[in-house]
Enzyme design. Structure first.
Site, PDB file in Angstrom:
ATOM      1  N   ASP A  39       0.856  -1.187   0.000  1.00 37.07           N
ATOM      2  CA  ASP A  39       0.000   0.000   0.000  1.00 37.07           C
ATOM      3  C   ASP A  39       0.890   1.235   0.000  1.00 37.07           C
ATOM      4  OD1 ASP A  39      -2.087   1.736   0.205  1.00 37.07           O
ATOM      5  OD2 ASP A  39      -2.600   1.241   2.279  1.00 37.07           O
ATOM      6  N   ASP A  60      -3.236   2.378  -5.845  1.00 37.99           N
ATOM      7  CA  ASP A  60      -2.009   2.385  -5.040  1.00 37.99           C
ATOM      8  C   ASP A  60      -1.896   1.202  -4.093  1.00 37.99           C
ATOM      9  OD1 ASP A  60      -3.945   3.123  -3.163  1.00 37.99           O
ATOM     10  OD2 ASP A  60      -2.499   4.319  -2.041  1.00 37.99           O
ATOM     11  N   GLU A  61      -2.595   0.127  -4.396  1.00 34.94           N
ATOM     12  CA  GLU A  61      -2.610  -1.028  -3.508  1.00 34.94           C
ATOM     13  C   GLU A  61      -2.657  -2.306  -4.308  1.00 34.94           C
ATOM     14  OE1 GLU A  61      -5.608  -1.695  -0.170  1.00 34.94           O
ATOM     15  OE2 GLU A  61      -5.942   0.386  -0.755  1.00 34.94           O
TER      16      GLU A  61
HETATM   17 MG   LIG Z   1      -2.446   3.911   0.071  1.00 35.56          MG
END
Ligand SMILES: [Mg+2]
Length: 412
Positions: free
Chosen positions: A10, A108-109
């Site tokens: 993350d 973003d993960e």
């Molecule tokens: Mg994040």
């Protein structure tokens, strides 16, 4: 069941961190990426707040007017989604170097199952705590090297626990949960840490006197189901750390180079099978070298006389572009699937292509002199002019072709 090694990666305050990276004057200052605050009268929400802004109580999804009241001195920035998407692609490309079992769940993960890569990434035989730490550290360093951004990583035997773990020590965190300790790890955490527990369910559980995941795990299933419905069963399983969901692979056809061969007649002749596999690997390696790239993942396709088709993949540490390197992996996979039935089709494809960045991280194997010589001759005279000594004597109709149809070996 062998334990899995799953990473949840993350990125930290992703949009805000990118803005701070690209605009040095924003570093160390509260930055809020989101809607226009219009002096506190704006509509819309916060997309991401930098860690400096979070200290003022600003958080994602908060109304932008509320963020303004909490931190009027922050720098408010409109999102540049094209830019964030392009950084996201860079991050995912870095992750793909570690495993093809990559499941992005947002910009973003992502989840990454590195179980199959452990031995080659760490030089160890099995997945365990140290392997997870080693791989996660290398991965964080690679992300930082490529993007100048930090990521937090959770390592565990399941997606759920890995996701909970990645969130515990942000930013730049690394939390490893060894196999067998999942339930103990989860027990003291508040129930809202569990995937799928929102504020409403949290409230319902609180009324039942359930505040921690441990309390939830110890709840009588019938009692829980009477209050929150059939969802209660799944929730209990999660609270106990039982999560067998797999990391979804996202195969990208455009991102593989493959050759396959259908035998004129199904065969179980071991030498013929071996030769065919070797020639398929040579053909794939040649194309990798033509593209000036290497591959870290080899996928074997295997179809038997009853049309049962199996695919097996392995990801190795060093980029491969020689027929020998590919064959070593292909043969290993072949021996795991080949039984007593005759074989109808074999296919080999390579993916997980490496560029300059990968060469910096993992030393690729040098193409052997023999491969380079073969390429040079192929360039002059066309594919297949020079074949391995061990291939001579193979039935010419068995030569593999890029489109998978058996045909005569071309000789020009
Ligand atoms: Mg994040």
């Amino acid at each position: 069941v062998p334990s899995r090694l799953i990473l949840h990666v993350d990125m930290d305050a992703f949009y805000a961190a990118i803005e701070q990276r690209d605009r040095p004057e924003l570093r160390g200052r509260p930055v809020v990426v989101g809607a226009d605050p219009r002096g506190g009268k704006g509509r819309g929400v916060v997309a991401t707040a930098s860690y400096e802004a979070r200290r003022f109580g600003v958080g994602s999804a908060m109304p932008i007017s509320q963020a303004w009241r909490a931190c009027p001195t922050a720098v408010y920035v409109r999102p540049d989604m094209d830019k964030y998407a392009s950084v996201s692609r860079e991050v995912m490309d870095v992750l793909r170097r570690f495993s093809d079992a990559l499941e992005p769940i947002s910009i973003d993960e992502a989840f990454l199952d590195v179980t199959g890569s452990v031995r080659l990434l760490t030089g160890r035989a099995t997945a365990h705590e140290d392997a997870g730490t080693t791989i996660a550290r290398a991965l964080k360093a690679a992300i930082r090297e490529t993007t100048s951004l930090t990521a937090s990583v959770g390592v565990a035997g399941s997606k759920l626990v890995a996701k909970v773990a990645s969130d515990l020590r942000k930013p730049d965190g690394l939390v490893v949960v060894p196999p067998g300790t999942e339930a103990a790890f989860l027990a003291p955490l508040p129930v809202r840490r569990l995937w799928g527990v929102g504020p409403k369910l949290e409230e319902t559980l609180a009324r039942l006197g359930i505040h921690t995941i441990g309390q939830l795990a110890a709840t009588d299933p019938a009692r829980l189901e009477s209050r929150i419905g059939t969802h209660g069963h799944d929730l209990l399983e999660l609270a106990r750390g039982a999560d067998t969901r797999e990391v979804a692979r996202t195969p990208d056809e455009a991102k593989s180079i493959g050759h396959e061969h259908t035998f004129g007649a199904d065969t179980d002749d071991p030498e013929r099978l071996r030769r065919t596999l070797l020639e398929l690997c040579d053909a794939v390696a040649r194309r990798l070298r033509q593209h000036g790239t290497t591959a870290r993942t080899l996928t074997l396709k295997y179809r038997d006389e009853r049309f049962q088709t199996l695919t097996r993949a392995e990801t190795v540490r060093a980029g491969m572009d020689s027929g020998d390197a590919l064959f070593a992996v292909a043969w290993r996979l072949f021996t795991t699937v080949h039984g007593r039935r005759r074989v109808r089709l074999l296919g080999v494809s390579a993916s997980g292509f490496g560029g300059p960045a990968q060469r910096a991280l993992f030393a690729p194997t040098e193409p052997r002199a023999a491969d380079r010589v073969r390429d040079a001759i192929d360039e002059r005279f066309g594919d297949g002019t020079l074949t391995r000594a061990s291939l001579l004597g193979a039935d010419a109709s068995d030569a593999p072709t890029p489109d998978g149809k058996g045909s005569r070996r071309r000789r020009k």
